[in-house]
Design a protein around this motif. Structure first.
Motif, PDB file in Angstrom:
ATOM      1  N   THR A   1       0.834  -1.199   0.000  1.00  0.00           N
ATOM      2  CA  THR A   1       0.000   0.000   0.000  1.00  0.00           C
ATOM      3  C   THR A   1       0.868   1.248   0.000  1.00  0.00           C
ATOM      4  O   THR A   1       0.660   2.169  -0.783  1.00  0.00           O
ATOM      5  CB  THR A   1      -0.942   0.013   1.229  1.00  0.00           C
ATOM      6  OG1 THR A   1      -1.790  -1.121   1.158  1.00  0.00           O
ATOM      7  CG2 THR A   1      -1.767   1.281   1.284  1.00  0.00           C
ATOM      8  N   LYS A   2       1.841   1.258   0.885  1.00  0.00           N
ATOM      9  CA  LYS A   2       2.721   2.425   0.992  1.00  0.00           C
ATOM     10  C   LYS A   2       3.546   2.611  -0.289  1.00  0.00           C
ATOM     11  O   LYS A   2       3.701   3.732  -0.772  1.00  0.00           O
ATOM     12  CB  LYS A   2       3.635   2.272   2.204  1.00  0.00           C
ATOM     13  CG  LYS A   2       4.322   3.536   2.607  1.00  0.00           C
ATOM     14  CD  LYS A   2       4.974   3.373   3.967  1.00  0.00           C
ATOM     15  CE  LYS A   2       5.661   4.657   4.373  1.00  0.00           C
ATOM     16  NZ  LYS A   2       6.348   4.502   5.666  1.00  0.00           N
ATOM     17  N   ALA A   3       4.047   1.520  -0.844  1.00  0.00           N
ATOM     18  CA  ALA A   3       4.837   1.612  -2.083  1.00  0.00           C
ATOM     19  C   ALA A   3       3.996   2.131  -3.244  1.00  0.00           C
ATOM     20  O   ALA A   3       4.447   2.978  -4.019  1.00  0.00           O
ATOM     21  CB  ALA A   3       5.440   0.256  -2.427  1.00  0.00           C
ATOM     22  N   SER A   4       2.757   1.670  -3.357  1.00  0.00           N
ATOM     23  CA  SER A   4       1.913   2.128  -4.466  1.00  0.00           C
ATOM     24  C   SER A   4       1.519   3.592  -4.281  1.00  0.00           C
ATOM     25  O   SER A   4       1.338   4.320  -5.252  1.00  0.00           O
ATOM     26  CB  SER A   4       0.680   1.246  -4.618  1.00  0.00           C
ATOM     27  OG  SER A   4      -0.135   1.318  -3.485  1.00  0.00           O
ATOM     28  N   TYR A   5       1.410   4.024  -3.031  1.00  0.00           N
ATOM     29  CA  TYR A   5       1.066   5.422  -2.751  1.00  0.00           C
ATOM     30  C   TYR A   5       2.254   6.344  -3.055  1.00  0.00           C
ATOM     31  O   TYR A   5       2.102   7.364  -3.710  1.00  0.00           O
ATOM     32  CB  TYR A   5       0.644   5.560  -1.289  1.00  0.00           C
ATOM     33  CG  TYR A   5       0.328   6.965  -0.866  1.00  0.00           C
ATOM     34  CD1 TYR A   5      -0.858   7.575  -1.255  1.00  0.00           C
ATOM     35  CD2 TYR A   5       1.210   7.681  -0.091  1.00  0.00           C
ATOM     36  CE1 TYR A   5      -1.157   8.867  -0.878  1.00  0.00           C
ATOM     37  CE2 TYR A   5       0.927   8.989   0.301  1.00  0.00           C
ATOM     38  CZ  TYR A   5      -0.259   9.563  -0.090  1.00  0.00           C
ATOM     39  OH  TYR A   5      -0.539  10.844   0.286  1.00  0.00           O
ATOM     40  N   ILE A   6       3.446   5.963  -2.589  1.00  0.00           N
ATOM     41  CA  ILE A   6       4.644   6.800  -2.744  1.00  0.00           C
ATOM     42  C   ILE A   6       5.304   6.617  -4.109  1.00  0.00           C
ATOM     43  O   ILE A   6       5.855   7.545  -4.677  1.00  0.00           O
ATOM     44  CB  ILE A   6       5.639   6.511  -1.601  1.00  0.00           C
ATOM     45  CG1 ILE A   6       5.022   6.952  -0.279  1.00  0.00           C
ATOM     46  CG2 ILE A   6       6.982   7.187  -1.837  1.00  0.00           C
ATOM     47  CD1 ILE A   6       5.811   6.577   0.952  1.00  0.00           C
ATOM     48  N   GLN A   7       5.256   5.407  -4.646  1.00  0.00           N
ATOM     49  CA  GLN A   7       5.863   5.041  -5.928  1.00  0.00           C
ATOM     50  C   GLN A   7       7.353   5.428  -5.988  1.00  0.00           C
ATOM     51  O   GLN A   7       7.767   6.241  -6.820  1.00  0.00           O
ATOM     52  CB  GLN A   7       5.086   5.655  -7.085  1.00  0.00           C
ATOM     53  CG  GLN A   7       3.664   5.172  -7.128  1.00  0.00           C
ATOM     54  CD  GLN A   7       2.855   5.741  -8.274  1.00  0.00           C
ATOM     55  OE1 GLN A   7       3.360   6.467  -9.117  1.00  0.00           O
ATOM     56  NE2 GLN A   7       1.584   5.384  -8.311  1.00  0.00           N
TER      57      GLN A   7
ATOM     58  N   GLU B   1      15.349  -0.397  -2.090  1.00  0.00           N
ATOM     59  CA  GLU B   1      15.839   0.506  -1.038  1.00  0.00           C
ATOM     60  C   GLU B   1      14.680   1.016  -0.176  1.00  0.00           C
ATOM     61  O   GLU B   1      14.790   1.101   1.045  1.00  0.00           O
ATOM     62  CB  GLU B   1      16.573   1.695  -1.671  1.00  0.00           C
ATOM     63  CG  GLU B   1      17.178   2.648  -0.673  1.00  0.00           C
ATOM     64  CD  GLU B   1      17.908   3.782  -1.375  1.00  0.00           C
ATOM     65  OE1 GLU B   1      17.580   4.951  -1.077  1.00  0.00           O
ATOM     66  OE2 GLU B   1      18.796   3.503  -2.203  1.00  0.00           O
ATOM     67  N   PHE B   2      13.574   1.315  -0.825  1.00  0.00           N
ATOM     68  CA  PHE B   2      12.389   1.768  -0.109  1.00  0.00           C
ATOM     69  C   PHE B   2      11.925   0.721   0.894  1.00  0.00           C
ATOM     70  O   PHE B   2      11.641   1.021   2.055  1.00  0.00           O
ATOM     71  CB  PHE B   2      11.265   2.087  -1.102  1.00  0.00           C
ATOM     72  CG  PHE B   2       9.932   2.313  -0.462  1.00  0.00           C
ATOM     73  CD1 PHE B   2       9.634   3.530   0.123  1.00  0.00           C
ATOM     74  CD2 PHE B   2       8.985   1.302  -0.423  1.00  0.00           C
ATOM     75  CE1 PHE B   2       8.405   3.745   0.731  1.00  0.00           C
ATOM     76  CE2 PHE B   2       7.756   1.503   0.180  1.00  0.00           C
ATOM     77  CZ  PHE B   2       7.470   2.728   0.753  1.00  0.00           C
ATOM     78  N   PHE B   3      11.838  -0.552   0.461  1.00  0.00           N
ATOM     79  CA  PHE B   3      11.400  -1.628   1.352  1.00  0.00           C
ATOM     80  C   PHE B   3      12.366  -1.799   2.528  1.00  0.00           C
ATOM     81  O   PHE B   3      11.939  -1.952   3.670  1.00  0.00           O
ATOM     82  CB  PHE B   3      11.252  -2.951   0.598  1.00  0.00           C
ATOM     83  CG  PHE B   3      10.013  -3.036  -0.254  1.00  0.00           C
ATOM     84  CD1 PHE B   3       8.817  -2.463   0.149  1.00  0.00           C
ATOM     85  CD2 PHE B   3      10.042  -3.704  -1.463  1.00  0.00           C
ATOM     86  CE1 PHE B   3       7.673  -2.558  -0.632  1.00  0.00           C
ATOM     87  CE2 PHE B   3       8.899  -3.808  -2.258  1.00  0.00           C
ATOM     88  CZ  PHE B   3       7.717  -3.221  -1.830  1.00  0.00           C
ATOM     89  N   VAL B   4      13.653  -1.769   2.247  1.00  0.00           N
ATOM     90  CA  VAL B   4      14.644  -1.925   3.316  1.00  0.00           C
ATOM     91  C   VAL B   4      14.498  -0.802   4.339  1.00  0.00           C
ATOM     92  O   VAL B   4      14.453  -1.052   5.549  1.00  0.00           O
ATOM     93  CB  VAL B   4      16.080  -1.966   2.741  1.00  0.00           C
ATOM     94  CG1 VAL B   4      17.124  -1.836   3.837  1.00  0.00           C
ATOM     95  CG2 VAL B   4      16.290  -3.249   1.932  1.00  0.00           C
ATOM     96  N   GLU B   5      14.392   0.437   3.874  1.00  0.00           N
ATOM     97  CA  GLU B   5      14.253   1.581   4.788  1.00  0.00           C
ATOM     98  C   GLU B   5      12.946   1.511   5.568  1.00  0.00           C
ATOM     99  O   GLU B   5      12.916   1.795   6.766  1.00  0.00           O
ATOM    100  CB  GLU B   5      14.349   2.899   4.015  1.00  0.00           C
ATOM    101  CG  GLU B   5      15.741   3.204   3.496  1.00  0.00           C
ATOM    102  CD  GLU B   5      16.799   3.216   4.580  1.00  0.00           C
ATOM    103  OE1 GLU B   5      16.582   3.843   5.638  1.00  0.00           O
ATOM    104  OE2 GLU B   5      17.854   2.564   4.372  1.00  0.00           O
ATOM    105  N   ASP B   6      11.863   1.131   4.903  1.00  0.00           N
ATOM    106  CA  ASP B   6      10.578   1.049   5.589  1.00  0.00           C
ATOM    107  C   ASP B   6      10.602  -0.043   6.661  1.00  0.00           C
ATOM    108  O   ASP B   6      10.066   0.143   7.756  1.00  0.00           O
ATOM    109  CB  ASP B   6       9.443   0.805   4.593  1.00  0.00           C
ATOM    110  CG  ASP B   6       8.093   1.121   5.207  1.00  0.00           C
ATOM    111  OD1 ASP B   6       7.892   2.275   5.634  1.00  0.00           O
ATOM    112  OD2 ASP B   6       7.251   0.213   5.266  1.00  0.00           O
TER     113      ASP B   6
END
Length: 123
Positions: free
Chosen positions: A26-32, A38-43
């Motif tokens: 959900t967060k990835a599709s919102y922020i894109q 890298e986004f997943f690792v940081e989240d």
């Protein structure tokens, strides 16, 4: 169901794996993000420090959602509309179940109370 399947299902539920993936997607599709890995690792690092669910809505977006349900424009929404608004922005089945079962929503809810409820249930 056989024992292996039941055991795997119990493991997924107990560790909230499906909710974790729902939240990440959900967060990835919102922020894109440009760099998804890298986004997943940081989240995941943030989740490790701050807890499981992190908010994805800004105060302005929460205000807009509130205004969509404030049909009379009197600065309040009904308990029913508050519940509908919260369900609209819930990102997992578990969040939806908690919102549907809660008894803490007042008869009339102003924007400040709505923001606190968003943080309580979704943040």
């Amino acid at each position: 169901m056989n024992y292996k399947v039941e055991s795997a299902d119990e493991y997924l539920r107990r560790n909230r794996i499906m909710e974790l993936f729902e939240d990440l997607c959900t967060k990835a599709s919102y922020i894109q993000p440009e760099n998804l890995e890298e986004f997943f690792v940081e989240d995941l690092k943030i989740k490790q420090k701050q807890g499981f669910i992190t908010p994805i809505f800004t105060k302005a977006e929460i205000q807009n959602i509130f205004e969509l349900f404030d049909l009379k424009r009197d600065g309040y929404i009904t308990q029913e509309n508050c519940r509908k608004a919260l369900l609209t922005i819930a990102s997992s089945q578990k969040q939806q179940e908690i919102i549907e079962a809660t008894k803490v929503i007042d008869e009339k809810v102003d924007i400040n109370r709505f923001q606190r409820l968003v943080e309580q249930f979704l943040g």
